[in-house]
Design an enzyme around this catalytic site. Structure first.
Site, mmCIF file in Angstrom:
data_model
loop_
_atom_site.group_PDB
_atom_site.id
_atom_site.type_symbol
_atom_site.label_atom_id
_atom_site.label_comp_id
_atom_site.label_asym_id
_atom_site.label_seq_id
_atom_site.Cartn_x
_atom_site.Cartn_y
_atom_site.Cartn_z
ATOM 1 N N ASN A 1 -3.769 -16.076 -38.916
ATOM 2 C CA ASN A 1 -4.888 -16.271 -38.001
ATOM 3 C C ASN A 1 -4.367 -16.837 -36.694
ATOM 4 O O ASN A 1 -3.311 -17.477 -36.661
ATOM 5 C CB ASN A 1 -5.907 -17.250 -38.613
ATOM 6 C CG ASN A 1 -7.122 -17.455 -37.700
ATOM 7 O OD1 ASN A 1 -7.691 -16.500 -37.193
ATOM 8 N ND2 ASN A 1 -7.494 -18.713 -37.491
ATOM 9 N N LEU B 1 -15.608 -17.596 -42.687
ATOM 10 C CA LEU B 1 -14.579 -18.113 -43.592
ATOM 11 C C LEU B 1 -14.298 -17.050 -44.650
ATOM 12 O O LEU B 1 -15.220 -16.351 -45.085
ATOM 13 C CB LEU B 1 -15.088 -19.376 -44.283
ATOM 14 C CG LEU B 1 -14.949 -20.685 -43.490
ATOM 15 C CD1 LEU B 1 -15.519 -21.840 -44.275
ATOM 16 C CD2 LEU B 1 -13.467 -20.955 -43.179
ATOM 17 N N HIS C 1 -5.537 -19.334 -33.618
ATOM 18 C CA HIS C 1 -6.549 -20.298 -33.218
ATOM 19 C C HIS C 1 -6.294 -20.633 -31.744
ATOM 20 O O HIS C 1 -5.151 -20.928 -31.377
ATOM 21 C CB HIS C 1 -6.455 -21.558 -34.095
ATOM 22 C CG HIS C 1 -7.505 -22.564 -33.812
ATOM 23 N ND1 HIS C 1 -8.812 -22.414 -34.229
ATOM 24 C CD2 HIS C 1 -7.464 -23.715 -33.107
ATOM 25 C CE1 HIS C 1 -9.516 -23.445 -33.811
ATOM 26 N NE2 HIS C 1 -8.734 -24.250 -33.120
ATOM 27 N N GLU D 1 -2.347 -15.592 -26.092
ATOM 28 C CA GLU D 1 -2.676 -14.822 -27.307
ATOM 29 C C GLU D 1 -2.095 -13.420 -27.215
ATOM 30 O O GLU D 1 -1.410 -12.928 -28.106
ATOM 31 C CB GLU D 1 -4.197 -14.728 -27.477
ATOM 32 C CG GLU D 1 -4.860 -16.044 -27.761
ATOM 33 C CD GLU D 1 -6.371 -15.958 -27.706
ATOM 34 O OE1 GLU D 1 -6.930 -14.903 -27.360
ATOM 35 O OE2 GLU D 1 -7.002 -16.963 -28.053
ATOM 36 N N ASP E 1 -7.943 -23.601 -41.333
ATOM 37 C CA ASP E 1 -7.100 -23.993 -40.176
ATOM 38 C C ASP E 1 -5.940 -24.888 -40.584
ATOM 39 O O ASP E 1 -5.152 -25.293 -39.744
ATOM 40 C CB ASP E 1 -7.941 -24.764 -39.142
ATOM 41 C CG ASP E 1 -8.794 -23.827 -38.299
ATOM 42 O OD1 ASP E 1 -9.671 -24.326 -37.573
ATOM 43 O OD2 ASP E 1 -8.570 -22.602 -38.383
HETATM 44 C C1 GRF Z 1 -9.623 -15.452 -29.409
HETATM 45 O O1 GRF Z 1 -9.868 -16.530 -28.543
HETATM 46 C C2 GRF Z 1 -8.933 -15.955 -30.635
HETATM 47 O O2 GRF Z 1 -8.021 -17.011 -30.398
HETATM 48 C C3 GRF Z 1 -10.097 -16.475 -31.431
HETATM 49 O O3 GRF Z 1 -11.150 -15.562 -31.210
HETATM 50 C C4 GRF Z 1 -10.918 -14.907 -29.967
HETATM 51 C C5 GRF Z 1 -10.810 -13.429 -30.238
HETATM 52 O O4 GRF Z 1 -10.863 -12.763 -29.023
HETATM 53 N N1 GRF Z 1 -9.750 -16.547 -32.830
HETATM 54 P P1 GRF Z 1 -10.804 -11.137 -29.080
HETATM 55 O O5 GRF Z 1 -12.010 -10.662 -29.877
HETATM 56 O O6 GRF Z 1 -9.502 -10.764 -29.740
HETATM 57 O O7 GRF Z 1 -10.855 -10.713 -27.637
#
Ligand code: GRF
Length: 189
Positions: A101, A86, A103, A173, A144
């Site tokens: 961030n 955090l 999530h 992502e 969050d």
């Molecule tokens: C990802 O799943 C992201 O959503 C979460 O932590 C993970 C990071 O993965 N917050 P990486 O270290 O970028 O591969």
């Protein structure tokens, strides 16, 4: 514009962001910060010639060295990419609406304390959800609960394991985070 990326783990998101901005002269990834000296992100940063700053709990929570360094460097946006601690309130307050961030779930579901990393995908599968996805949000002191910037979803099949959900979510992502960071930077004016 300058970005600082915080990561605790392998750093695949940090790498995708570094790749995305590699050719850009208007945006610089000035620093990658981590609390984990064994994090894979350190090696990825080295390949992109991005300086790495490591800190421990004392440095991060008992001093304001991280915040003041980010301010001295003129960081415009802090990007959390798999950062497991955090943020101290003082850091959040020093960068209002300047911290984002990602999530690995569709907030507000599967958020909050303890809901991070692989555990989120186990909880999604256990709950029998028909979909999961990503939430990119601003970070405030409630973490969050900051304003949602972007969400994307993926189907979850009844036969999917948490690993399969994690893989589908990671595709989202990598596909979206760099572009959304760019959009936030453009809106900073
Ligand atoms: C990802 O799943 C992201 O959503 C979460 O932590 C993970 C990071 O993965 N917050 P990486 O270290 O970028 O591969």
């Amino acid at each position: 514009r300058s970005i600082a990326i915080f990561a605790s783990g392998s750093g695949s998101n940090a790498e995708k962001i570094a790749e995305y901005f590699a050719g850009r002269t208007d945006i610089e990834i000035a620093l990658i910060l981590s609390n984990n000296p064994k994090a894979g992100v350190i090696e990825r940063a080295r390949r992109f010639h991005i300086p790495v700053l490591l800190f421990d709990r004392t440095g991060f929570y008992q001093t304001d060295q991280v915040t003041s360094l980010l301010q001295k460097q003129g960081i415009d946006l802090i990007v959390l990419a798999g950062f497991m601690w955090l943020l101290p309130a003082s850091l959040v307050q020093a960068f209002p609406n300047r911290i984002v961030n990602i999530h690995p779930a569709l907030l507000p579901k599967f958020g909050g304390k303890g809901m991070y990393g692989h555990f989120v995908h186990e909880a999604v599968v256990a709950a029998g959800e028909a979909e999961s996805g990503i939430t990119i949000h601003f970070v405030n002191e409630q973490y969050d609960e900051g304003q949602v910037i972007f969400q994307a979803n993926c189907p979850v099949e009844p036969t999917d394991s948490p690993d399969e959900v994690a893989r589908k979510v990671q595709v989202l992502e990598h596909r979206h985070y760099p572009r959304v960071v760019d959009e936030v930077l453009q809106r900073l004016g």
